[in-house]
Scaffold this motif. Structure first.
Motif, PDB file in Angstrom:
ATOM      1  N   VAL A 107       0.832  -1.205   0.000  1.00 14.21           N
ATOM      2  CA  VAL A 107       0.000   0.000   0.000  1.00 14.21           C
ATOM      3  C   VAL A 107       0.866   1.254   0.000  1.00 14.21           C
ATOM      4  CG1 VAL A 107      -1.633   1.359   1.372  1.00 14.21           C
ATOM      5  CG2 VAL A 107      -2.000  -1.096   1.070  1.00 14.21           C
ATOM      6  N   THR A 108       1.925   1.250   0.796  1.00 17.31           N
ATOM      7  CA  THR A 108       2.820   2.419   0.842  1.00 17.31           C
ATOM      8  C   THR A 108       3.517   2.637  -0.489  1.00 17.31           C
ATOM      9  OG1 THR A 108       3.200   2.162   3.222  1.00 17.31           O
ATOM     10  CG2 THR A 108       4.829   3.431   1.986  1.00 17.31           C
ATOM     11  N   PHE A 166      11.805  -0.777   2.182  1.00 15.49           N
ATOM     12  CA  PHE A 166      12.433   0.216   1.315  1.00 15.49           C
ATOM     13  C   PHE A 166      12.482  -0.271  -0.139  1.00 15.49           C
ATOM     14  CE2 PHE A 166      13.896   2.087   5.289  1.00 15.49           C
ATOM     15  CZ  PHE A 166      13.767   3.444   5.011  1.00 15.49           C
ATOM     16  N   CYS A 167      12.690  -1.568  -0.350  1.00 14.68           N
ATOM     17  CA  CYS A 167      12.689  -2.095  -1.718  1.00 14.68           C
ATOM     18  C   CYS A 167      11.308  -1.976  -2.341  1.00 14.68           C
ATOM     19  CB  CYS A 167      13.149  -3.555  -1.718  1.00 14.68           C
ATOM     20  SG  CYS A 167      14.927  -3.784  -1.509  1.00 14.68           S
ATOM     21  N   PHE A 168      10.287  -2.352  -1.594  1.00 16.28           N
ATOM     22  CA  PHE A 168       8.932  -2.278  -2.101  1.00 16.28           C
ATOM     23  C   PHE A 168       8.534  -0.827  -2.379  1.00 16.28           C
ATOM     24  CE2 PHE A 168       6.433  -6.338  -1.220  1.00 16.28           C
ATOM     25  CZ  PHE A 168       7.555  -7.133  -1.262  1.00 16.28           C
ATOM     26  N   SER A 169       8.900   0.069  -1.470  1.00 20.89           N
ATOM     27  CA  SER A 169       8.401   1.438  -1.517  1.00 20.89           C
ATOM     28  C   SER A 169       9.125   2.323  -2.515  1.00 20.89           C
ATOM     29  CB  SER A 169       8.483   2.069  -0.121  1.00 20.89           C
ATOM     30  OG  SER A 169       7.700   1.336   0.802  1.00 20.89           O
ATOM     31  N   PHE A 170      10.444   2.193  -2.592  1.00 23.96           N
ATOM     32  CA  PHE A 170      11.216   3.147  -3.387  1.00 23.96           C
ATOM     33  C   PHE A 170      11.814   2.558  -4.661  1.00 23.96           C
ATOM     34  CE2 PHE A 170      11.310   4.687   1.014  1.00 23.96           C
ATOM     35  CZ  PHE A 170      10.752   5.943   0.836  1.00 23.96           C
ATOM     36  N   ALA A 171      11.927   1.222  -4.741  1.00 19.89           N
ATOM     37  CA  ALA A 171      12.479   0.614  -5.951  1.00 19.89           C
ATOM     38  C   ALA A 171      11.669   0.955  -7.207  1.00 19.89           C
ATOM     39  CB  ALA A 171      12.590  -0.902  -5.789  1.00 19.89           C
ATOM     40  N   PRO A 172      10.317   1.029  -7.131  1.00 19.44           N
ATOM     41  CA  PRO A 172       9.575   1.432  -8.345  1.00 19.44           C
ATOM     42  C   PRO A 172      10.019   2.792  -8.879  1.00 19.44           C
ATOM     43  CG  PRO A 172       8.070   0.490  -6.750  1.00 19.44           C
ATOM     44  CD  PRO A 172       9.390   0.637  -6.051  1.00 19.44           C
ATOM     45  N   LEU A 173      10.358   3.713  -7.985  1.00 16.73           N
ATOM     46  CA  LEU A 173      10.826   5.033  -8.424  1.00 16.73           C
ATOM     47  C   LEU A 173      12.193   4.930  -9.078  1.00 16.73           C
ATOM     48  CD1 LEU A 173       9.765   7.218  -5.363  1.00 16.73           C
ATOM     49  CD2 LEU A 173       8.525   6.831  -7.490  1.00 16.73           C
ATOM     50  N   ARG A 185      16.727  10.190  -8.236  1.00 15.57           N
ATOM     51  CA  ARG A 185      18.080  10.461  -8.689  1.00 15.57           C
ATOM     52  C   ARG A 185      19.104   9.992  -7.655  1.00 15.57           C
ATOM     53  NH1 ARG A 185      17.303  13.020 -13.208  1.00 15.57           N
ATOM     54  NH2 ARG A 185      15.444  14.311 -13.500  1.00 15.57           N
ATOM     55  N   ARG A 186      20.390  10.108  -7.995  1.00 16.43           N
ATOM     56  CA  ARG A 186      21.445   9.542  -7.153  1.00 16.43           C
ATOM     57  C   ARG A 186      21.450  10.136  -5.754  1.00 16.43           C
ATOM     58  NH1 ARG A 186      26.633   9.184 -11.351  1.00 16.43           N
ATOM     59  NH2 ARG A 186      25.677   7.677 -12.780  1.00 16.43           N
ATOM     60  N   GLN A 187      21.189  11.442  -5.636  1.00 14.44           N
ATOM     61  CA  GLN A 187      21.205  12.055  -4.312  1.00 14.44           C
ATOM     62  C   GLN A 187      20.096  11.501  -3.424  1.00 14.44           C
ATOM     63  OE1 GLN A 187      20.923  13.629  -7.217  1.00 14.44           O
ATOM     64  NE2 GLN A 187      19.507  15.385  -7.159  1.00 14.44           N
ATOM     65  N   HIS A 188      18.985  11.095  -4.062  1.00 15.52           N
ATOM     66  CA  HIS A 188      17.903  10.489  -3.293  1.00 15.52           C
ATOM     67  C   HIS A 188      18.305   9.100  -2.797  1.00 15.52           C
ATOM     68  CE1 HIS A 188      15.283  13.195  -6.002  1.00 15.52           C
ATOM     69  NE2 HIS A 188      15.438  13.779  -4.833  1.00 15.52           N
ATOM     70  N   ILE A 189      19.061   8.378  -3.630  1.00 17.95           N
ATOM     71  CA  ILE A 189      19.538   7.060  -3.240  1.00 17.95           C
ATOM     72  C   ILE A 189      20.456   7.168  -2.022  1.00 17.95           C
ATOM     73  CG2 ILE A 189      20.879   5.048  -3.964  1.00 17.95           C
ATOM     74  CD1 ILE A 189      19.985   5.565  -6.820  1.00 17.95           C
ATOM     75  N   VAL A 190      21.317   8.173  -2.023  1.00 15.76           N
ATOM     76  CA  VAL A 190      22.223   8.399  -0.892  1.00 15.76           C
ATOM     77  C   VAL A 190      21.420   8.688   0.375  1.00 15.76           C
ATOM     78  CG1 VAL A 190      24.020   9.894   0.056  1.00 15.76           C
ATOM     79  CG2 VAL A 190      24.111   9.203  -2.355  1.00 15.76           C
ATOM     80  N   LEU A 191      20.407   9.547   0.245  1.00 16.81           N
ATOM     81  CA  LEU A 191      19.581   9.903   1.404  1.00 16.81           C
ATOM     82  C   LEU A 191      18.854   8.689   1.956  1.00 16.81           C
ATOM     83  CD1 LEU A 191      18.358  12.031   3.274  1.00 16.81           C
ATOM     84  CD2 LEU A 191      16.589  12.443   1.532  1.00 16.81           C
ATOM     85  N   ILE A 192      18.273   7.892   1.075  1.00 14.11           N
ATOM     86  CA  ILE A 192      17.552   6.695   1.513  1.00 14.11           C
ATOM     87  C   ILE A 192      18.516   5.708   2.168  1.00 14.11           C
ATOM     88  CG2 ILE A 192      16.271   4.680   0.708  1.00 14.11           C
ATOM     89  CD1 ILE A 192      15.016   6.496  -1.422  1.00 14.11           C
ATOM     90  N   SER A 193      19.725   5.581   1.630  1.00 10.20           N
ATOM     91  CA  SER A 193      20.733   4.683   2.201  1.00 10.20           C
ATOM     92  C   SER A 193      21.092   5.119   3.621  1.00 10.20           C
ATOM     93  CB  SER A 193      21.983   4.654   1.327  1.00 10.20           C
ATOM     94  OG  SER A 193      21.683   4.195   0.032  1.00 10.20           O
ATOM     95  N   ILE A 194      21.205   6.421   3.832  1.00  5.31           N
ATOM     96  CA  ILE A 194      21.516   6.951   5.165  1.00  5.31           C
ATOM     97  C   ILE A 194      20.399   6.607   6.143  1.00  5.31           C
ATOM     98  CG2 ILE A 194      21.829   9.066   6.517  1.00  5.31           C
ATOM     99  CD1 ILE A 194      23.244  10.272   4.093  1.00  5.31           C
ATOM    100  N   VAL A 195      19.157   6.754   5.693  1.00  2.00           N
ATOM    101  CA  VAL A 195      18.011   6.429   6.541  1.00  2.00           C
ATOM    102  C   VAL A 195      18.023   4.950   6.920  1.00  2.00           C
ATOM    103  CG1 VAL A 195      15.490   6.280   6.639  1.00  2.00           C
ATOM    104  CG2 VAL A 195      16.574   8.291   5.622  1.00  2.00           C
TER     105      VAL A 195
END
Length: 391
Positions: A139-140, A181-188, A195-205
């Protein structure tokens, strides 16, 4: 449509990092056998051969592009909202069940550790509520797409993310955070929206959440230790999660003999459990949790090859050939058809990333059936393929 996340690239990057780290820290582990090295080289070459065979087909896939792919994804947002409400109700019921069985505050290290131990020994059983964990992630993932398209508000998205993270917390497992995180953000990622900066931010989280779990479970982080000691302890704990499973598989190979092969009892455990509940099968079912071994860091996970090697010996390593072909088929469907397959392929990145840790394919067969059915219900239109949800 800008697709990324080619499964073969992820496979080789993942295992290159794992074996490079193992090589650099080889003196810290038990001796690695020559058989293990040969088997892994052979396995990697077979996957490389498969990727070469499919190379021409992969290049052809990139000829299909659609900049409006994000907007063309069909999502039944009304049914998605209903499922979101159900997830909220299930979350409160799950917390209520835990509060009855665990007297301590589960938001404290003591209470959280007791909850984790209780889940491990089946004292705490969520029952049918366990299905809501995965449902919440699905759902998320869809709510995020709807928010990016401007079809739902930020409050609804935030509540959905909080709900999913709460389910992760109640599971007490780090892997659930990664699955979320795979389910929620992998589609994007797959759609090229992130973009790459978002990947870095998500990795930090993700790292911060892992540190939180380490603190609550007392594995790697402790108030009684200094900052430097906590850093060293956390890194040591991290190695036990990333490299130790590979060394454990090396130890498992050394124990393999014809008398210790189980011919499918581990790989198809779900079927035996299902038949057992129907009363058709009255034999023993193989345990899901394996015994610990000292690598010298204690671990009870043996990489993706675990159940296949236990069932078929050295032939079990051939499983990765079929697994990677399966990933490619989903990748192909994702790129050519989009829609439902975008979400299904994105979800499949979770077991792909987890290969260094443990099998999450057949071991979670019931989960993948559930995921496929729910995604199909929520993202497949009966009257138009890949159309946008209409008000």
């Amino acid at each position: 449509m800008k697709f990324i996340a080619n499964p073969f690239k992820i496979f080789f990057m993942l295992w290159f990092f794992v074996f490079l780290t193992l090589y650099l820290t080889i003196d810290d582990w038990v001796e690695i056998s020559n058989e293990f090295i040969v088997v892994n080289i052979t396995t990697s070459l077979s996957v490389l051969l498969l990727s070469y065979i499919l190379k021409g087909k992969t290049e052809c896939l990139h000829s299909w592009r659609d900049e409006n792919a994000l907007n063309e994804l069909f999502i039944n947002r009304y049914l998605c909202f209903v499922f979101q409400i159900i997830c909220f109700i299930g979350l409160f019921l799950a917390y209520y069940r835990v509060s009855l069985l665990i007297p301590d505050n589960i938001f404290s290290p003591v209470g959280y550790t007791k909850l984790r131990m209780s889940i491990g020994d089946d004292t705490v059983d969520y029952g049918i509520l366990a299905y809501f964990f995965t449902l919440s992630f699905i759902v998320t993932s869809l709510t995020i797409i709807l928010r990016v398209r401007g079809e739902v508000g930020s409050i609804r998205l935030i509540l959905s993310i909080i709900s999913s993270l709460s389910y992760c917390y109640l599971s007490t497992g780090r892997t659930f955070f990664l699955m979320f995180f795979c389910f929620s953000f992998a589609p994007l990622f797959v759609l090229g929206v992130v973009r790459r900066q978002h990947i870095v931010l998500i990795s930090i989280v993700i790292v911060l959440l892992f540190i939180l779990v380490a603190y609550l479970t007392g594995k790697g982080i402790s108030e009684e230790q200094s900052f430097i000691e906590n850093i060293n302890s956390f890194l040591e704990n991290l190695r036990s999660y990333t490299i130790a499973p590979v060394v454990a598989m090396n130890m498992l190979i050394e124990q393999i003999s014809n008398s210790s092969i189980f011919y499918g009892e581990y790989s198809f455990r779900f079927i035996f459990v299902f038949l057992s509940k129907l009363g058709v099968y009255d034999g023993s079912v193989m345990p899901l949790i394996k015994d610990f071994v000292d690598t010298p860091y204690p671990t009870n996970v043996y990489t993706v090859y675990d159940i296949y090697v236990r069932d078929f010996g050295y032939f079990g390593f051939a499983s990765v050939f079929f697994i990677m072909f399966f990933h490619f088929v989903l990748y192909e469907k994702c790129m050519l058809k989009g829609g439902f397959y975008v979400f299904l392929y994105s979800a499949s990145l979770y077991p792909l990333i987890m290969q260094f840790f443990q099998d999450q394919y057949l071991s979670l067969l019931s989960t993948w059936i559930q995921v496929s059915v729910i995604y199909y219900i929520l993202t497949s239109s009966s009257h138009q393929d890949n159309c946008r949800s209409r008000v």
